[in-house]
Motif scaffolding. Structure first.
Motif, PDB file in Angstrom:
ATOM      1  N   ILE A  12       0.977  -4.222   7.155  1.00 20.81           N
ATOM      2  CA  ILE A  12       0.677  -2.613   7.221  1.00 20.81           C
ATOM      3  C   ILE A  12       1.360  -2.184   8.518  1.00 20.81           C
ATOM      4  O   ILE A  12       1.011  -2.597   9.395  1.00 20.81           O
ATOM      5  CB  ILE A  12      -0.690  -2.238   6.917  1.00 20.81           C
ATOM      6  N   LYS A  13       1.905  -0.964   8.263  1.00 15.42           N
ATOM      7  CA  LYS A  13       2.699  -0.762   9.467  1.00 15.42           C
ATOM      8  C   LYS A  13       2.756   1.131   9.472  1.00 15.42           C
ATOM      9  O   LYS A  13       2.237   1.463   8.363  1.00 15.42           O
ATOM     10  CB  LYS A  13       4.172  -0.709   9.599  1.00 15.42           C
ATOM     11  N   GLN A  14       2.896   1.723  10.534  1.00 13.06           N
ATOM     12  CA  GLN A  14       2.952   3.308  10.547  1.00 13.06           C
ATOM     13  C   GLN A  14       4.128   3.555  10.255  1.00 13.06           C
ATOM     14  O   GLN A  14       5.424   3.201  10.661  1.00 13.06           O
ATOM     15  CB  GLN A  14       2.499   3.845  11.939  1.00 13.06           C
ATOM     16  N   LYS A  16      -2.663   9.044  10.695  1.00 14.85           N
ATOM     17  CA  LYS A  16      -1.462   8.221  10.993  1.00 14.85           C
ATOM     18  C   LYS A  16      -1.238   7.739   9.692  1.00 14.85           C
ATOM     19  O   LYS A  16      -1.994   7.261   8.881  1.00 14.85           O
ATOM     20  CB  LYS A  16      -1.935   7.213  12.074  1.00 14.85           C
ATOM     21  N   LYS A  17       0.151   7.866   9.410  1.00 11.21           N
ATOM     22  CA  LYS A  17       0.770   7.456   7.940  1.00 11.21           C
ATOM     23  C   LYS A  17       0.894   5.902   8.005  1.00 11.21           C
ATOM     24  O   LYS A  17       2.123   5.774   7.971  1.00 11.21           O
ATOM     25  CB  LYS A  17       1.909   8.326   7.747  1.00 11.21           C
ATOM     26  N   TYR A  18      -0.030   5.278   7.854  1.00  8.62           N
ATOM     27  CA  TYR A  18       0.124   3.830   7.674  1.00  8.62           C
ATOM     28  C   TYR A  18       0.540   3.319   6.103  1.00  8.62           C
ATOM     29  O   TYR A  18       0.043   4.305   5.270  1.00  8.62           O
ATOM     30  CB  TYR A  18      -1.076   2.885   7.857  1.00  8.62           C
ATOM     31  N   GLU A  19       1.260   2.320   5.929  1.00  8.55           N
ATOM     32  CA  GLU A  19       1.644   2.114   4.702  1.00  8.55           C
ATOM     33  C   GLU A  19       1.854   0.531   4.692  1.00  8.55           C
ATOM     34  O   GLU A  19       2.506  -0.048   5.680  1.00  8.55           O
ATOM     35  CB  GLU A  19       2.878   2.869   4.118  1.00  8.55           C
ATOM     36  N   ILE A  20       1.867  -0.088   3.204  1.00  5.49           N
ATOM     37  CA  ILE A  20       2.232  -1.474   3.283  1.00  5.49           C
ATOM     38  C   ILE A  20       3.931  -1.434   3.305  1.00  5.49           C
ATOM     39  O   ILE A  20       4.641  -0.779   2.749  1.00  5.49           O
ATOM     40  CB  ILE A  20       1.670  -2.084   1.871  1.00  5.49           C
ATOM     41  N   ALA A  21       4.206  -2.592   4.005  1.00  2.00           N
ATOM     42  CA  ALA A  21       5.702  -2.697   4.144  1.00  2.00           C
ATOM     43  C   ALA A  21       6.188  -3.553   3.128  1.00  2.00           C
ATOM     44  O   ALA A  21       6.069  -4.597   3.265  1.00  2.00           O
ATOM     45  CB  ALA A  21       5.895  -3.458   5.874  1.00  2.00           C
ATOM     46  N   THR A  22       6.756  -2.897   1.994  1.00  2.16           N
ATOM     47  CA  THR A  22       7.202  -3.444   0.932  1.00  2.16           C
ATOM     48  C   THR A  22       8.371  -4.325   0.969  1.00  2.16           C
ATOM     49  O   THR A  22       8.479  -5.463   0.283  1.00  2.16           O
ATOM     50  CB  THR A  22       7.131  -2.561  -0.428  1.00  2.16           C
TER      51      THR A  22
END
Length: 390
Positions: free
Chosen positions: A162-164, A149-155
């Protein structure tokens, strides 16, 4: 496990001696053919005298158990363990239904205030007890190893949870399959989309925190923060953008004492670097995109080079945080202006309005803003929800 190994070794002995073939009369023909094929094709030719083979004791002898114990307990010797730094605590909370666009992983301080995993975690690891910098940097994990799952910090969101990631309204996963290292970023860094690095083949920064590949044994959960040793860096060119990949190892990993620079990785863990490069080269092919390419003749650069890139990205982050970057982009294309302004308006000034503009290198002098923040250090508790130690 050892009992199963012993059983299989005994079965192999029967196969080698021909005992198994002589007891197959009640087995289906396909089983008989499998065993006979093995026996006639290789076994007797390789070892006609089965009595010469050593046997395992069943159950395993005390000698085997002693050897097993020696292997399992600290294979790197009694003096290589490291004392983990003291930490303070924040809470990681999972909000919204999982596997939806509303799902967020948010961090909160002891007083209940939301903490930005991008801006409020120190880049330099600071021991919470001594208040002194350690030789390590803080790594924020977004995607655990052995997951996709491509989670990332929502900049662009306030508080930077962190969101997907999504594309055309659909949650994104790596179609290539599970990633085999912990993937995340360095806090307090930014790959400036207005900056063209001289080794990046004319490409600009990708407008995100600096990417990190952690190669240790621990599976780090999204939002987990760990102190890491910097080992080297790879310059990936991703759809016309410079997207550096820093290679690190958890400072408390069993391999950490043996890995101090990029050459050590190839020597001690051969094949690891090639596998990382090939992962990034091919992971977008299942989406119908061409392979990614790399700068610097596809070489992984050493720790000193990596630290220079980290320092540049930390400096860029400070310019972004103070608003200096927004004041100097008048000659940039509109899409670049929108990228920078979107970040600044949505989160940065609300979180840290009084950032000292003086830029020191990564050292004890870089604590200007960190001393105003929560002085968060590193996580040693990767539970899904509850207090994490930073």
């Amino acid at each position: 496990a050892m009992s199963v190994i012993d059983e299989c070794y005994h079965a192999w002995q029967e196969l080698l001696a021909g005992d198994k073939q002589r007891t197959l009369h009640d087995q289906p023909n396909e089983i008989k053919d499998l065993v006979r094929n093995l026996s006639t094709n290789s076994l007797f030719e390789l070892a006609p005298n089965v009595d010469e083979h050593p046997t395992l004791h069943s159950p395993l002898s005390p000698q085997h158990m002693i050897l097993q114990k020696k292997i399992i307990t600290n294979p790197f010797g009694p003096n290589n363990s490291q004392q983990e730094p003291q930490q303070q605590h924040v809470w990681v909370s999972h909000q919204g239904p999982a596997d939806t666009t509303e799902y967020r992983i948010k961090a909160f301080g002891e007083g209940g205030q939301q903490v930005s995993l991008w801006h409020d975690i120190n880049l330099a690891h600071v021991d919470a007890e001594t208040k002194q910098e350690t030789p390590f940097l803080n790594f924020v994990c977004e995607i655990p190893k052995f997951s996709r799952k491509k989670y990332e910090i929502a900049t662009s969101e306030v508080g930077n949870p962190i969101k997907q990631d999504t594309k055309k309204g659909q949650l994104r996963e790596f179609k290539k399959g599970d990633i085999f290292f912990n993937y995340g970023c360095f806090p307090q860094t930014w790959e400036d989309p207005t900056f063209i690095h001289p080794d990046a083949e004319g490409t600009r920064g990708d407008n995100d925190p600096l990417d990190v590949c952690e190669i240790g044994a621990r599976i780090i959960q999204p939002g987990g923060v760990r102190p890491v040793k910097v080992l080297g860096i790879l310059c990936m060119i991703d759809e016309g953008e410079c997207d550096w990949k820093v290679v690190v190892i958890d400072a408390n990993d069993k391999w950490a004492p043996f890995l101090n620079d990029i050459n050590d990785v190839e020597e001690q863990l051969p094949g690891t670097l090639d596998s990382i490069r090939e992962w990034y080269r091919t992971y977008k092919i299942p989406d119908g995109k061409p392979p990614n390419v790399f700068g610097l003749q596809e070489r992984f650069m050493d720790k000193a080079y990596a630290m220079s890139v980290i320092d540049e990205c930390h400096h860029a982050w400070k310019e972004l945080l103070t608003g200096e970057k927004e004041r100097t982009i008048q000659d940039e294309p509109n899409e670049i202006k929108d990228l920078v302004r979107n970040l600044s308006k949505n989160s940065l000034f609300e979180l840290a309005p009084n950032m000292d503009e003086q830029h020191p290198p990564i050292s004890t002098k870089m604590m200007t803003r960190q001393q105003q923040s929560l002085q968060l250090t590193s996580s040693f508790d990767d539970s899904n929800e509850g207090p994490l130690s930073f």
